[in-house]
Design a protein around this motif. Structure first.
Motif, PDB file in Angstrom:
ATOM      1  N   VAL A   1      10.733   4.273   0.740  1.00  0.00           N
ATOM      2  CA  VAL A   1      10.032   4.077   2.008  1.00  0.00           C
ATOM      3  C   VAL A   1      10.815   3.029   2.786  1.00  0.00           C
ATOM      4  O   VAL A   1      11.115   1.956   2.253  1.00  0.00           O
ATOM      5  N   TYR A   2      11.150   3.359   4.028  1.00  0.00           N
ATOM      6  CA  TYR A   2      11.833   2.381   4.880  1.00  0.00           C
ATOM      7  C   TYR A   2      10.997   2.143   6.118  1.00  0.00           C
ATOM      8  O   TYR A   2      10.635   3.075   6.835  1.00  0.00           O
ATOM      9  N   MET A   3      10.683   0.885   6.346  1.00  0.00           N
ATOM     10  CA  MET A   3       9.977   0.492   7.561  1.00  0.00           C
ATOM     11  C   MET A   3      10.921  -0.350   8.409  1.00  0.00           C
ATOM     12  O   MET A   3      11.401  -1.398   7.952  1.00  0.00           O
ATOM     13  N   PRO A   4      11.233   0.072   9.626  1.00  0.00           N
ATOM     14  CA  PRO A   4      12.209  -0.673  10.436  1.00  0.00           C
ATOM     15  C   PRO A   4      11.681  -1.994  10.986  1.00  0.00           C
ATOM     16  O   PRO A   4      12.450  -2.742  11.592  1.00  0.00           O
ATOM     17  N   GLU A   5      10.396  -2.290  10.773  1.00  0.00           N
ATOM     18  CA  GLU A   5       9.863  -3.566  11.236  1.00  0.00           C
ATOM     19  C   GLU A   5      10.408  -4.713  10.381  1.00  0.00           C
ATOM     20  O   GLU A   5      10.548  -4.592   9.166  1.00  0.00           O
TER      21      GLU A   5
ATOM     22  N   VAL B   1      10.311   0.179  -1.710  1.00  0.00           N
ATOM     23  CA  VAL B   1      10.056   0.035  -0.279  1.00  0.00           C
ATOM     24  C   VAL B   1      11.046  -0.991   0.266  1.00  0.00           C
ATOM     25  O   VAL B   1      11.205  -2.070  -0.311  1.00  0.00           O
ATOM     26  N   GLN B   2      11.716  -0.615   1.333  1.00  0.00           N
ATOM     27  CA  GLN B   2      12.760  -1.468   1.896  1.00  0.00           C
ATOM     28  C   GLN B   2      12.424  -1.840   3.333  1.00  0.00           C
ATOM     29  O   GLN B   2      12.011  -0.992   4.123  1.00  0.00           O
ATOM     30  N   SER B   3      12.592  -3.100   3.648  1.00  0.00           N
ATOM     31  CA  SER B   3      12.515  -3.572   5.029  1.00  0.00           C
ATOM     32  C   SER B   3      13.918  -3.994   5.447  1.00  0.00           C
ATOM     33  O   SER B   3      14.767  -4.307   4.603  1.00  0.00           O
ATOM     34  N   PRO B   4      14.189  -4.007   6.741  1.00  0.00           N
ATOM     35  CA  PRO B   4      15.565  -4.331   7.180  1.00  0.00           C
ATOM     36  C   PRO B   4      15.935  -5.781   6.929  1.00  0.00           C
ATOM     37  O   PRO B   4      15.083  -6.667   6.910  1.00  0.00           O
TER      38      PRO B   4
ATOM     39  N   ILE C   1      11.254  -4.134  -2.379  1.00  0.00           N
ATOM     40  CA  ILE C   1      10.197  -4.171  -3.390  1.00  0.00           C
ATOM     41  C   ILE C   1      10.342  -2.915  -4.239  1.00  0.00           C
ATOM     42  O   ILE C   1      10.442  -1.804  -3.716  1.00  0.00           O
ATOM     43  N   ILE C   2      10.335  -3.096  -5.575  1.00  0.00           N
ATOM     44  CA  ILE C   2      10.606  -1.995  -6.503  1.00  0.00           C
ATOM     45  C   ILE C   2       9.453  -1.873  -7.489  1.00  0.00           C
ATOM     46  O   ILE C   2       8.915  -2.888  -7.979  1.00  0.00           O
ATOM     47  N   ARG C   3       9.092  -0.656  -7.786  1.00  0.00           N
ATOM     48  CA  ARG C   3       8.108  -0.429  -8.850  1.00  0.00           C
ATOM     49  C   ARG C   3       8.719  -0.881 -10.173  1.00  0.00           C
ATOM     50  O   ARG C   3       9.787  -0.393 -10.569  1.00  0.00           O
ATOM     51  N   LYS C   4       8.072  -1.822 -10.837  1.00  0.00           N
ATOM     52  CA  LYS C   4       8.684  -2.437 -12.016  1.00  0.00           C
ATOM     53  C   LYS C   4       8.972  -1.410 -13.104  1.00  0.00           C
ATOM     54  O   LYS C   4      10.052  -1.430 -13.717  1.00  0.00           O
TER      55      LYS C   4
ATOM     56  N   PRO D   1       0.799  -1.236   0.000  1.00  0.00           N
ATOM     57  CA  PRO D   1       0.000   0.000   0.000  1.00  0.00           C
ATOM     58  C   PRO D   1       0.826   1.278   0.000  1.00  0.00           C
ATOM     59  O   PRO D   1       0.318   2.342  -0.380  1.00  0.00           O
ATOM     60  N   HIS D   2       2.092   1.231   0.395  1.00  0.00           N
ATOM     61  CA  HIS D   2       2.913   2.442   0.380  1.00  0.00           C
ATOM     62  C   HIS D   2       3.223   2.904  -1.043  1.00  0.00           C
ATOM     63  O   HIS D   2       3.695   4.036  -1.239  1.00  0.00           O
ATOM     64  N   PHE D   3       2.973   2.054  -2.028  1.00  0.00           N
ATOM     65  CA  PHE D   3       3.187   2.456  -3.422  1.00  0.00           C
ATOM     66  C   PHE D   3       2.005   3.237  -3.977  1.00  0.00           C
ATOM     67  O   PHE D   3       1.985   3.563  -5.171  1.00  0.00           O
ATOM     68  N   ALA D   4       1.015   3.541  -3.135  1.00  0.00           N
ATOM     69  CA  ALA D   4      -0.140   4.306  -3.609  1.00  0.00           C
ATOM     70  C   ALA D   4       0.284   5.659  -4.163  1.00  0.00           C
ATOM     71  O   ALA D   4      -0.328   6.180  -5.097  1.00  0.00           O
TER      72      ALA D   4
END
Length: 868
Positions: A619-623, A537-540, A584-587, A527-530
């Protein structure tokens, strides 16, 4: 500026003034109001040196003697062939008597002209009251006692003034026959060289004087040299300083007046050229500096640096604009944070001003200028790294709010959620491990995704065939591809995956083949790609199965520091490092910027930079939404970090123009984080040079002490302070952001420090080479044997032993007389700590006793390939 910012600015400047004033607080010493009996005089100005065969001009000598007129009763010279022969004639005009000296070196071509000149001066100028044949020639063993006596007798026959030679007190005691040959004793009493503390130095000098007086009661004693240097190394209890020089000279002058002593203070003017033969101390015995300004008053308080208000003002001026810039832009920080970092900026400004001030007084020899230039540059880099670390600490501890904080999405995905193509590059990995990764992907709570398992260049069918079969069991969402002799390493495999991605997929996700993802991964992140400007979007990166192994526990927490501290702060300026897993990357963005870069061995970080240059946000989410396996061996750990560092240099060589001021593709915050994020790695490269240079310099101190001296405290103390700050800041950051115990923090620090040499080597190779092949980080390796552990750290061990041996040798040779030796040895030990950390980490990895619990699965042999 806000009131709080103005208050911080005021407090920082006030604190800086207070620190300078405290450091240079006035010291009350015994005053002297009389005329000095005599001073030693060498007529060379700062730009001249007898070692270069320079000669003073008559104007130089005229100015000097005019400056001394009225302050001293007489002068003593040392040579009759270097220009000093002009002194008696000029001194006569000013009514100054001269004790003339001839420089004796035990070489006929030098000694004979000197003796002839001395005789001529004594017979020509009536103000030449005494003559000295040689200065410490016996101490240096340039001549024998019989040779010196012969010289003295020759001169006595030709002149009508008293004749002697100048030597330290112990030479006279050891050679009473020398005393019989002279008309008076010319003795050097220099307690500094003997390591006597300044508070006891005058009493010690009088003790030696009275010893000679008792031994030779019928000889007049001239103290031909006595004094104290304003700068130089510690010699046992003797500290060279401006205050101590004033204390010694003023105390001695009063004692000399009370006892009616005959003396020459060593010396009239500082002589920078003496650095070449006597080190720093040799340059600073003058009562006037090299530019003929008095160094301290004879009455009133004494300051260590009498111009400290000017230097303090300069430090305030140097730090003022950076301070104002920081305070006006960082309203998101609490007051304590602004004060902390403001004080750090000001401290750096003060250190730089002090260092440049010390350098300006160091002398003008070319070698000295080069040495100081290198040291100043190194100190500048160290202080820059400290400011970078300090800003990160300030933002972590005292930031009031996050400007870009992204929360996982909780809502259930709609049935028509955008399609995600998950790419899993794989090379020669254990089948059971990859199958566990596939099982975790199959449990994703997301309606619309596919998984592409891309196995490239695995030669053994027994390794990839089971994975292919398992993908077929999982259904049509899972597709397996085996590529033989495929170019481009991991990037090549990912580009192939992009070619075969489902046409309706909007996003490409990448994980390593050892990662087990959480079922909510896609649901929480897609959903952050809205917003269309979001490019990835990167997660650790996170890890599992490490708690039973101390080595793996250490490196797990070392990784955690970056993902819970560095990445969070980088996210605030939209400047995160993209990683090749849990991303995750927008293609369409991936295609538009040119796909994965097969030329770069850190293709993930390079792609992230290109996405930023194209104007995309991250977008980086530390979770944590997935966990992989940490490297099993110290060798694999080093290999991985080598690749990251080498790849960073590749990226810089390709993208440096976009990181320059004025380039418009990246924001200032992005430039800041990409430059400062890699700068510590360049500091690691410099550390390699410093370590080798430290050993070489130590050899120079031991073998060629005439040409080498200990680096000044103006460099050694800040260097040690920066190291202490980095350690404290690291522990503080972990306390604030990484939820682990104290010993886990220490273990993480040791593991990170253990990579210093590896990173430094990677940076140097990256600067001068290109095209190094991609080497994957092996997983599930066997526990290495003890000798393997030693071999894994062999380069670090060699440097460790060299630095420790150098430190020990310095202490043994110089420690009994020079406190600077301990400072230098301490600096060598500090330089060795990363190498010690490497040895410790490797040994921890080697010893089975550190393993807690079951052994991990057996590996397949590691070969160059595609997986991380």
């Amino acid at each position: 500026m806000r009131k709080s910012a103005i208050a911080v600015l005021f407090l920082v400047i006030l604190g800086n003034v207070g620190a300078w004033a405290l450091w240079n607080r006035p010291v009350a010493e015994r005053p002297w109001a009389g005329v000095i009996n005599g001073v030693s005089y060498t007529p060379f100005h700062p730009d001249k040196s007898p070692t270069k065969r320079d000669r003073p001009t008559s104007d130089d000598i005229e100015k000097d003697l005019k400056a001394l007129e009225g302050s001293v009763k007489g002068v003593r010279t040392y040579s009759t062939t270097d220009g000093s022969e002009m002194v008696p004639a000029i001194a006569r005009k000013h009514g100054i008597p001269v004790t003339a000296g001839a420089w004796i070196q035990g070489q006929t071509e030098i000694d004979e002209p000197e003796i002839a000149g001395l005789i001529k001066l004594a017979r020509t100028y009536p103000n030449v009251r005494r003559v000295l044949v040689g200065n410490e020639a016996l101490l240096r063993a340039d001549v024998t006692v019989p040779q010196m006596i012969d010289y003295i007798r020759r001169v006595k026959k030709k002149v009508n003034v008293p004749v002697s030679t100048a030597e330290p007190w112990h030479v006279w005691l050891e050679h009473p026959e020398l005393a019989d040959a002279v008309d008076f004793l010319a003795v050097h009493l220099l307690p500094y060289w003997e390591g006597v503390p300044v508070d006891d130095a005058v009493d010690y000098a009088m003790l030696r004087y009275n010893e000679l007086k008792t031994r030779f009661p019928n000889k007049h004693i001239l103290i031909s040299e006595i004094g104290w240097p304003a700068d130089g190394p510690w010699r046992r209890g003797a500290e060279a300083s401006q205050v101590n020089q004033a204390k010694f000279v003023r105390t001695f002058l009063n004692v000399a007046a009370q006892n009616r002593l005959d003396y020459f203070i060593m010396e009239a003017f500082d002589q920078p050229w003496k650095r070449e033969i006597e080190g720093t101390a040799g340059t600073s015995w003058g009562m006037w500096d090299a530019w003929r300004n008095p160094k301290f008053p004879m009455i009133g308080d004494v300051h260590e640096m009498k111009n400290w208000p000017v230097l303090c003002a300069a430090s305030v001026g140097l730090a003022f604009l950076p301070l104002v810039f920081f305070l006006t832009r960082r309203n998101d920080l609490k007051f304590a944070g602004k004060l902390f970092y403001g004080a750090l900026i000001q401290a750096v400004g003060s250190v730089l001003v002090f260092t440049f001030s010390a350098a300006s007084a160091a002398g003008l020899a070319t070698t000295t200028e080069i040495a100081w230039g290198v040291l100043i540059f190194c100190q500048f880099v160290l202080l820059a790294v400290m400011l970078i670390d300090g800003l990160e600490l300030t933002e972590v501890v005292w930031q009031e709010r996050f400007r870009r904080r992204f929360q996982p999405c909780q809502a259930a995905p709609a049935p028509d959620a955008p399609k995600v193509s998950i790419h899993v590059p794989c090379y020669n990995e254990p089948p059971h491990m990859v199958i566990q990764t596939l099982d975790a992907l199959a449990r994703l709570d997301y309606p619309n995704f596919e998984v592409l398992l891309i196995d490239n260049n695995t030669k053994d069918p027994e390794v990839w065939k089971p994975v292919e079969a398992y993908c077929k069991q999982l259904g049509e969402k899972f597709r397996f591809f085996h590529l033989d002799n495929w170019p481009g390493f991991k990037a090549g495999a990912l580009n192939f995956g992009l070619d075969v991605t489902a046409p309706d997929a909007e996003f490409v996700a990448v994980i390593d083949s050892d990662y087990q993802v959480h079922p909510d991964w896609l649901k929480a992140t897609i959903p952050h790609f809205a917003r269309p400007e979001v490019g990835f979007v990167q997660s650790p990166q996170d890890y599992r199965d490490w708690s039973h192994d101390l080595f793996q526990r250490m490196i797990n927490w070392e990784y955690a520091g970056f993902f819970h501290i560095g990445m969070v702060q980088r996210n605030e300026r939209n400047a995160i490092i993209q990683h090749g897993t849990m991303t995750i990357i927008r293609k369409q963005a991936l295609v538009d910027v040119g796909r994965w870069g097969e030329w770069c061995i850190t293709e993930d970080a390079e792609l992230g930079l290109r996405l930023f240059e194209a104007g995309y946000e991250s977008v980086y989410m530390p979770e944590s939404y997935g966990k992989g396996l940490v490297p099993d061996s110290f060798s694999a750990y080093k290999t991985q970090r080598f690749r990251w560092a080498y790849g960073a240099v590749q990226i810089l060589k390709r993208h440096w123009r976009e990181l320059l001021p004025g380039a418009r593709k990246l924001t200032s915050g992005q430039k800041y984080h990409f430059i400062t994020g890699w700068l510590p790695w360049f500091a690691d490269a410099a550390h390699m040079v410093f370590g080798v240079a430290g050993v070489i310099w130590s050899l120079g101190l031991l073998l060629f002490p005439k040409y080498f001296e200990f680096p000044p405290n103006a460099f050694m103390i800040p260097t040690l302070s920066v190291f202490a700050f980095k350690v404290a800041a690291s522990l503080w950051l972990y306390e604030a952001r990484v939820k682990c115990g104290f010993w886990d923090k220490v273990g993480a620090a040791v593991a990170g420090m253990a990579l210093t040499h590896t990173v430094g080597r990677a940076m140097w190779q990256g600067m001068f080479t290109s095209g190094r092949p991609f080497v994957r980080t092996p997983k599930c390796e066997n526990q290495p044997a003890f000798m393997q552990a030693i071999l894994m750290a062999r380069e670090e061990i060699a440097l460790l032993v060299s630095l420790w041996a150098a430190a020990l040798a310095i202490v043994l040779v110089f420690g009994h007389e020079n406190r600077d030796a301990f400072m230098w040895a301490g600096l060598l030990v500090v330089q060795s700590l990363p190498y010690l950390a490497a040895l410790i980490t490797s040994l921890i990895n080697a010893f089975p006793d550190f393993r807690i619990g079951r052994r991990r699965p057996q590996p397949v042999a590691a070969m160059p390939g595609a997986a991380d």
